[in-house]
Design a protein around this motif. Structure first.
Motif, PDB file in Angstrom:
ATOM      1  N   HIS A 132       0.840  -1.208   0.000  1.00  0.00           N
ATOM      2  CA  HIS A 132       0.000   0.000   0.000  1.00  0.00           C
ATOM      3  C   HIS A 132       0.876   1.260   0.000  1.00  0.00           C
ATOM      4  N   ILE A 133       1.908   1.270   0.829  1.00  0.00           N
ATOM      5  CA  ILE A 133       2.853   2.398   0.883  1.00  0.00           C
ATOM      6  C   ILE A 133       3.592   2.536  -0.439  1.00  0.00           C
ATOM      7  N   LEU A 134       4.086   1.418  -0.951  1.00  0.00           N
ATOM      8  CA  LEU A 134       4.866   1.409  -2.191  1.00  0.00           C
ATOM      9  C   LEU A 134       4.039   1.927  -3.363  1.00  0.00           C
ATOM     10  N   GLU A 135       2.791   1.462  -3.472  1.00  0.00           N
ATOM     11  CA  GLU A 135       1.937   1.908  -4.581  1.00  0.00           C
ATOM     12  C   GLU A 135       1.615   3.399  -4.467  1.00  0.00           C
ATOM     13  N   THR A 136       1.478   3.894  -3.249  1.00  0.00           N
ATOM     14  CA  THR A 136       1.231   5.326  -3.046  1.00  0.00           C
ATOM     15  C   THR A 136       2.453   6.136  -3.467  1.00  0.00           C
ATOM     16  N   MET A 137       3.651   5.647  -3.136  1.00  0.00           N
ATOM     17  CA  MET A 137       4.884   6.336  -3.537  1.00  0.00           C
ATOM     18  C   MET A 137       5.062   6.307  -5.062  1.00  0.00           C
ATOM     19  N   GLN A 138       4.749   5.157  -5.661  1.00  0.00           N
ATOM     20  CA  GLN A 138       4.884   5.028  -7.127  1.00  0.00           C
ATOM     21  C   GLN A 138       3.908   5.982  -7.841  1.00  0.00           C
ATOM     22  N   ALA A 139       2.688   6.070  -7.305  1.00  0.00           N
ATOM     23  CA  ALA A 139       1.679   6.934  -7.930  1.00  0.00           C
ATOM     24  C   ALA A 139       2.097   8.400  -7.881  1.00  0.00           C
ATOM     25  N   ALA A 140       2.887   8.756  -6.875  1.00  0.00           N
ATOM     26  CA  ALA A 140       3.312  10.153  -6.724  1.00  0.00           C
ATOM     27  C   ALA A 140       4.551  10.490  -7.557  1.00  0.00           C
ATOM     28  N   GLY A 141       5.220   9.467  -8.105  1.00  0.00           N
ATOM     29  CA  GLY A 141       6.369   9.762  -8.963  1.00  0.00           C
ATOM     30  C   GLY A 141       7.638   8.973  -8.693  1.00  0.00           C
ATOM     31  N   HIS A 142       7.649   8.124  -7.662  1.00  0.00           N
ATOM     32  CA  HIS A 142       8.813   7.261  -7.436  1.00  0.00           C
ATOM     33  C   HIS A 142       8.813   6.116  -8.446  1.00  0.00           C
ATOM     34  N   HIS A 143      10.017   5.623  -8.787  1.00  0.00           N
ATOM     35  CA  HIS A 143      10.161   4.481  -9.696  1.00  0.00           C
ATOM     36  C   HIS A 143      11.032   3.443  -9.003  1.00  0.00           C
ATOM     37  N   ILE A 144      10.399   2.594  -8.203  1.00  0.00           N
ATOM     38  CA  ILE A 144      11.122   1.646  -7.349  1.00  0.00           C
ATOM     39  C   ILE A 144      10.937   0.232  -7.898  1.00  0.00           C
ATOM     40  N   ASN A 145      12.060  -0.497  -8.056  1.00  0.00           N
ATOM     41  CA  ASN A 145      11.963  -1.851  -8.593  1.00  0.00           C
ATOM     42  C   ASN A 145      12.604  -2.919  -7.713  1.00  0.00           C
ATOM     43  N   THR A 146      13.271  -2.508  -6.629  1.00  0.00           N
ATOM     44  CA  THR A 146      13.958  -3.478  -5.766  1.00  0.00           C
ATOM     45  C   THR A 146      13.854  -3.044  -4.312  1.00  0.00           C
ATOM     46  N   LEU A 147      13.575  -4.010  -3.418  1.00  0.00           N
ATOM     47  CA  LEU A 147      13.517  -3.732  -1.983  1.00  0.00           C
ATOM     48  C   LEU A 147      14.810  -4.207  -1.318  1.00  0.00           C
ATOM     49  N   PHE A 148      15.333  -3.396  -0.403  1.00  0.00           N
ATOM     50  CA  PHE A 148      16.514  -3.747   0.391  1.00  0.00           C
ATOM     51  C   PHE A 148      16.081  -3.799   1.852  1.00  0.00           C
ATOM     52  N   LEU A 149      16.104  -4.995   2.449  1.00  0.00           N
ATOM     53  CA  LEU A 149      15.596  -5.172   3.810  1.00  0.00           C
ATOM     54  C   LEU A 149      16.718  -5.326   4.823  1.00  0.00           C
ATOM     55  N   CYS A 150      16.507  -4.754   6.008  1.00  0.00           N
ATOM     56  CA  CYS A 150      17.402  -4.996   7.133  1.00  0.00           C
ATOM     57  C   CYS A 150      16.594  -4.877   8.419  1.00  0.00           C
ATOM     58  N   GLY A 151      17.229  -5.142   9.538  1.00  0.00           N
ATOM     59  CA  GLY A 151      16.545  -5.120  10.824  1.00  0.00           C
ATOM     60  C   GLY A 151      16.161  -6.522  11.261  1.00  0.00           C
TER      61      GLY A 151
END
Length: 551
Positions: A437-456
């Protein structure tokens, strides 16, 4: 044959103050964690939604874990120290002594934790102003930021705290002050949690409008009028007193600090990905999203120009990576939610005893139990009739509604270990659906994200990682060093020492890739349907609340 004299390895210390513990790592110039240690810290919950800590307790723990990781090491090879911490609020008097943030007058409890939600009324009034600074926090300020907490202190502890206060620190800045004696603040903390603008500074009109004009009168001395970029050296390095406390040589470089999630982002997002067949290879760093998953989760995306995303904090200039704008989505309870759901289930004692008998932790045991009961199905499909809305502590992004509650649909009368495993799986899926949900909201606003980097901490759970890959449809990169937040803090120390020309250079050389987890494309239709149900849940919650509010 002639032998060349080997250059001694350079080391950096990363110190991370999380919600429940302090950790330190000794990290070499190649990003390898050579030693690490942790120690719990105390949390007080005097009443619901009030969470407090002690800055003295936190500093004592910092000293203890640092001494542990440098034991037996030639400290002349240690070149710099970097701190990161939760964005909690530390209150000190004019003589730098702790001041109580509670009605009981307990001065040792001088920290309002990031997850404290006491200032609900204050944040509602701040958001009602619609001041222009709010456009840089997704349009609405979170109760977890510092202005509402400051206003709460003024309105509720005026004589005992507000009028006696000399300094209000974000916890990462308290640590750099404690180490150096310099009250400079990090651009990261003041921009992300206090409304400072990297180009315009403090906005007098905002503080006056919300009733905190007192801070303007002293030229912001109490909240910071000397701002440094993350990784810049602070003062003359470690003071003699701090050096003795930490077991390090006096004068070692200390870096301007970062919020813990941002340190995690720094530790993973800039890693060299060549040869891993990832869509972000040969793409700018703006194609990556760093996710820091612990008690809560943060979603960090950067851009070359400012992008305003509804319900997502930022854009913040140079708050994590110098020269780039940062947007920060988040979920207020993730690891905490999973623990809450699992430990509160009636079958938890059975889980505990069976996990102990098999010499596994409870989550490894639950994962293997799910594999056992799935039969021929993919494990994720077990929740076809079980759905969770994960906002048990309100929604931070992208709905910015702290009044939302958790929901579970599909319960039966069964209460065994199978049912515990299923609700655990459905909760992890709900968290991953929230990320989508967060990712799609960011993409709709203009981000172009294709890879997730996880830590923690949650990135150590393979089920959590696979669900994020499957549900978002994007590959997930895990760093070689599990403790990416500590590596990020050490990167700050490396920059402060002058050993690297820039944070970007240090990120590339010290951040290293480990495992890559690919999404299961054949499961896409199932998770698309789960996502449809996920969005329906919040619709229904708002609908029934509207009905009840009409009473």
């Amino acid at each position: 044959m002639h032998s060349e004299k080997q250059t001694p390895v350079k080391y950096y210390i990363g110190i991370d103050v999380g919600s429940a513990s302090v950790r330190a790592a000794l990290v070499d110039e190649f990003g390898t964690v050579v030693a690490h240690a942790d120690q719990p810290i105390q949390i007080w919950e005097p009443q619901p939604d009030h969470y407090e800590q002690s800055s003295a307790d936190i500093w004592t723990a910092c000293c203890s874990v640092t001494k542990e990781v440098v034991c037996g090491v030639d400290t002349s090879q240690i070149r710099g120290v970097g701190f990161d911490a939760t964005c909690s609020l530390v209150v000190m008097d004019k003589q730098f002594q702790p001041l109580a943030v509670n009605c009981e007058g307990q001065n040792n409890r001088n920290v309002i934790m990031w997850m404290d939600h006491r200032a609900v009324s204050q944040v509602e009034r701040i958001n009602a102003t619609q001041h222009k600074v709010l456009s840089y926090v997704g349009g609405a300020m979170s109760v977890e930021m510092q202005p509402p907490k400051l206003l709460w202190i003024k309105e509720n502890l005026r004589e005992s705290c507000w009028e006696k206060a000399g300094y209000f620190f974000d916890l990462p800045d308290f640590l750099s002050w404690k180490a150096t004696g310099v009250t400079a603040r990090s651009l990261c903390t003041v921009v992300c949690k206090w409304t400072y603008s990297s180009d315009g500074g403090w906005d007098d009109s905002f503080w006056k409008m919300i009733g905190l004009e007192d801070l303007v009168k002293d030229k912001y001395e109490k909240i910071g009028n000397h701002i440094l970029s993350p990784g810049e050296p602070v003062g003359k390095g470690l003071t003699p007193g701090a050096a003795k406390d930490l077991g390090l040589p006096e004068g070692i470089a200390v870096a301007a600090s970062l919020i813990d999630a941002h340190a995690g982002g720094l530790g993973v997002i800039g890693a060299d990905v060549k040869g891993h067949n990832l869509p972000c290879e040969n793409q700018p760093i703006t194609s990556r999203l760093a996710m820091i998953c612990g008690t809560s989760s943060c979603h960090m995306g950067v851009s070359e120009t400012p992008i305003f995303v509804p319900g997502v904090w930022g854009p913040y200039f140079s708050a994590m990576v110098p020269g780039l704008w940062l947007n920060e989505g988040g979920q207020s309870a993730t690891g905490k939610l999973i623990d809450h759901v699992v430990r509160g289930h009636v079958a938890f004692p059975e889980l505990q005893s069976k996990a102990a008998a098999s010499a596994h932790n409870i989550y490894t045991y639950l994962n293997s139990h799910l594999d056992m009961i799935k039969k021929s199905l993919p494990v994720g499909f077990l929740t076809v009739d079980l759905h969770v809305w994960p906002d048990f502590h309100g929604n931070r992004s992208p709905l910015t509604d702290l009044t939302l509650k958790g929901m579970v649909v599909g319960l039966t009368l069964s209460q065994g270990l199978d049912e515990l495993a299923l609700i655990y799986l459905a909760t992890i899926q709900a968290i991953a659906l929230g990320t989508r949900h967060i990712l799609e909201t960011m993409q709709a606003a203009g981000h172009h994200i294709n890879t997730l980097f996880l830590c923690g901490g949650l990135s150590k759970n393979p089920l959590f990682v696979q669900m994020h890959a499957d549900i978002t449809g994007k590959p997930v990169v895990l760093s070689k060093e599990v403790e990416s937040v500590l590596v990020g803090a050490a990167i700050l120390g490396a920059c402060a020492s002058g050993d690297f020309a820039s944070i970007q250079e240090a990120m590339e050389k010290m951040g290293r890739i480990g495992t890559v987890v690919q999404p299961s494309r054949e499961h896409k239709r199932f998770y698309d349907k789960k996502y449809e149900v996920f969005l329906k849940l919040v619709e229904h919650q708002r609908e029934y609340r509207s009905i009840m509010n009409s009473l």
